[in-house]
Design a protein around this motif. Structure first.
Motif, PDB file in Angstrom:
ATOM      1  N   UNK A   1      17.504 -34.048  -1.405  1.00  0.00           N
ATOM      2  CA  UNK A   1      17.938 -33.486  -2.674  1.00  0.00           C
ATOM      3  C   UNK A   1      16.780 -33.180  -3.605  1.00  0.00           C
ATOM      4  N   UNK A   2      17.126 -32.503  -4.702  1.00  0.00           N
ATOM      5  CA  UNK A   2      16.181 -32.136  -5.759  1.00  0.00           C
ATOM      6  C   UNK A   2      16.773 -32.525  -7.092  1.00  0.00           C
ATOM      7  N   UNK A   3      15.907 -32.821  -8.058  1.00  0.00           N
ATOM      8  CA  UNK A   3      16.422 -33.175  -9.368  1.00  0.00           C
ATOM      9  C   UNK A   3      15.403 -32.980 -10.468  1.00  0.00           C
ATOM     10  N   UNK A   4      15.903 -33.028 -11.692  1.00  0.00           N
ATOM     11  CA  UNK A   4      15.090 -33.008 -12.901  1.00  0.00           C
ATOM     12  C   UNK A   4      15.412 -34.263 -13.692  1.00  0.00           C
ATOM     13  N   UNK A   5      14.396 -34.790 -14.372  1.00  0.00           N
ATOM     14  CA  UNK A   5      14.582 -36.020 -15.135  1.00  0.00           C
ATOM     15  C   UNK A   5      13.958 -35.864 -16.517  1.00  0.00           C
ATOM     16  N   UNK A   6      14.706 -36.291 -17.532  1.00  0.00           N
ATOM     17  CA  UNK A   6      14.174 -36.335 -18.897  1.00  0.00           C
ATOM     18  C   UNK A   6      14.220 -37.772 -19.379  1.00  0.00           C
ATOM     19  N   UNK A   7      13.060 -38.278 -19.777  1.00  0.00           N
ATOM     20  CA  UNK A   7      12.933 -39.676 -20.184  1.00  0.00           C
ATOM     21  C   UNK A   7      13.063 -39.756 -21.705  1.00  0.00           C
ATOM     22  N   UNK A   8      14.154 -40.438 -22.174  1.00  0.00           N
ATOM     23  CA  UNK A   8      14.357 -40.640 -23.610  1.00  0.00           C
ATOM     24  C   UNK A   8      13.432 -41.720 -24.153  1.00  0.00           C
ATOM     25  N   UNK A   9      13.309 -42.817 -23.385  1.00  0.00           N
ATOM     26  CA  UNK A   9      12.413 -43.918 -23.744  1.00  0.00           C
ATOM     27  C   UNK A   9      11.734 -44.374 -22.459  1.00  0.00           C
ATOM     28  N   UNK A  10      10.923 -45.397 -22.553  1.00  0.00           N
ATOM     29  CA  UNK A  10      10.303 -45.954 -21.345  1.00  0.00           C
ATOM     30  C   UNK A  10      11.336 -46.610 -20.434  1.00  0.00           C
ATOM     31  N   UNK A  11      12.516 -46.920 -20.972  1.00  0.00           N
ATOM     32  CA  UNK A  11      13.538 -47.642 -20.205  1.00  0.00           C
ATOM     33  C   UNK A  11      14.752 -46.803 -19.817  1.00  0.00           C
ATOM     34  N   UNK A  12      14.978 -45.626 -20.432  1.00  0.00           N
ATOM     35  CA  UNK A  12      16.189 -44.837 -20.185  1.00  0.00           C
ATOM     36  C   UNK A  12      15.832 -43.380 -19.924  1.00  0.00           C
ATOM     37  N   UNK A  13      16.427 -42.828 -18.840  1.00  0.00           N
ATOM     38  CA  UNK A  13      16.204 -41.426 -18.495  1.00  0.00           C
ATOM     39  C   UNK A  13      17.523 -40.784 -18.071  1.00  0.00           C
ATOM     40  N   UNK A  14      17.628 -39.487 -18.289  1.00  0.00           N
ATOM     41  CA  UNK A  14      18.773 -38.689 -17.858  1.00  0.00           C
ATOM     42  C   UNK A  14      18.307 -37.812 -16.702  1.00  0.00           C
ATOM     43  N   UNK A  15      19.090 -37.801 -15.616  1.00  0.00           N
ATOM     44  CA  UNK A  15      18.723 -37.013 -14.437  1.00  0.00           C
ATOM     45  C   UNK A  15      19.842 -36.042 -14.093  1.00  0.00           C
ATOM     46  N   UNK A  16      19.454 -34.878 -13.614  1.00  0.00           N
ATOM     47  CA  UNK A  16      20.371 -33.922 -13.009  1.00  0.00           C
ATOM     48  C   UNK A  16      19.936 -33.745 -11.571  1.00  0.00           C
ATOM     49  N   UNK A  17      20.852 -33.923 -10.623  1.00  0.00           N
ATOM     50  CA  UNK A  17      20.458 -33.944  -9.216  1.00  0.00           C
ATOM     51  C   UNK A  17      21.434 -33.149  -8.357  1.00  0.00           C
ATOM     52  N   UNK A  18      20.879 -32.457  -7.370  1.00  0.00           N
ATOM     53  CA  UNK A  18      21.677 -31.761  -6.364  1.00  0.00           C
ATOM     54  C   UNK A  18      21.237 -32.284  -5.006  1.00  0.00           C
ATOM     55  N   UNK A  19      22.168 -32.871  -4.255  1.00  0.00           N
ATOM     56  CA  UNK A  19      21.836 -33.493  -2.965  1.00  0.00           C
ATOM     57  C   UNK A  19      22.737 -32.961  -1.869  1.00  0.00           C
ATOM     58  N   UNK A  20      22.239 -33.014  -0.657  1.00  0.00           N
ATOM     59  CA  UNK A  20      23.028 -32.659   0.523  1.00  0.00           C
ATOM     60  C   UNK A  20      23.075 -33.864   1.453  1.00  0.00           C
ATOM     61  N   UNK A  21      24.274 -34.132   1.943  1.00  0.00           N
ATOM     62  CA  UNK A  21      24.517 -35.222   2.879  1.00  0.00           C
ATOM     63  C   UNK A  21      25.104 -34.592   4.141  1.00  0.00           C
ATOM     64  N   UNK A  22      24.416 -34.721   5.246  1.00  0.00           N
ATOM     65  CA  UNK A  22      24.949 -34.223   6.511  1.00  0.00           C
ATOM     66  C   UNK A  22      25.907 -35.270   7.060  1.00  0.00           C
ATOM     67  N   UNK A  23      27.145 -34.836   7.327  1.00  0.00           N
ATOM     68  CA  UNK A  23      28.202 -35.730   7.821  1.00  0.00           C
ATOM     69  C   UNK A  23      28.860 -35.059   9.008  1.00  0.00           C
ATOM     70  N   UNK A  24      28.627 -35.600  10.198  1.00  0.00           N
ATOM     71  CA  UNK A  24      29.090 -34.980  11.441  1.00  0.00           C
ATOM     72  C   UNK A  24      28.665 -33.514  11.441  1.00  0.00           C
TER      73      UNK A  24
END
Length: 178
Positions: A140-163
């Motif tokens: 997968x790929x994602x973007x992350x924005x860090x609000x503080x040193x302890x909290x971040x918001x992420x947007x992610x797109x992932x692919x899972x191969x299943x059978x």
């Protein structure tokens, strides 16, 4: 099989490259955990559906460029195009995460690894389910924005191969660093 070899080589290159970068920058090591919500999608064979998906993850950030992450994803219930069996799927994964910081607060990341999936398929006319499970790659790929040193918001797109299906997952996640 060819995809598994290619993914394995890419994952090895990512790990070795991140380890080389890690020798230069050991500035933010530590554990993290988070949760996410979004949409799961499937558009293959007899399935063309989406549902609400949830995830939980945790990992260790070795430095600002590399981490290892374990996660759980529930893809919800995916209905077939016509008559057929609905899929209820979930997955447990382990991925290597390579991060590219754009600024102090904003970064992009890529992840690749392996997952153990579980399918519960509803069988029409029967009250029970037929369970199936296996192991396949995930990435997968994602973007992350860090609000503080302890909290971040992420947007992610992932692919899972299943059978023979590719399950895609687009979600918003909150990450907490310890």
């Amino acid at each position: 099989m060819k995809n598994n070899k290619l993914l394995s080589r890419a994952l090895l290159a990512l790990v070795l490259g991140a380890a080389a970068l890690g020798a230069q920058a050991q500035d933010k090591p530590g554990f993290y955990a988070g949760v996410g919500v979004g949409q799961s999608f499937v558009d293959e064979n007899a399935y063309d559906d989406e549902d609400t998906a949830f995830s939980a993850f945790g990992g260790y950030q070795f430095n600002r460029y590399f981490g290892l992450e374990a996660g759980y994803s529930d893809f919800g219930k995916l209905e077939p195009k016509g008559a057929g069996r609905a899929l209820e799927a979930d997955s447990v994964s382990l991925t290597a995460v390579g991060t590219v910081p754009f600024t102090d607060k904003f970064s992009g990341y890529a992840k690749a690894g392996f997952q153990r999936w579980n399918l519960d398929r509803a069988i029409p006319g029967l009250t029970g389910t037929h369970d199936d499970s296996g192991s396949d790659p995930t990435y997968g790929l994602g973007l992350q924005y860090r609000f503080t040193d302890k909290v971040a918001l992420r947007g992610e797109y992932s692919r899972f191969e299943v059978e023979d299906l590719d399950l895609d997952l687009a979600q918003v996640q909150v990450r907490f660093d310890f």
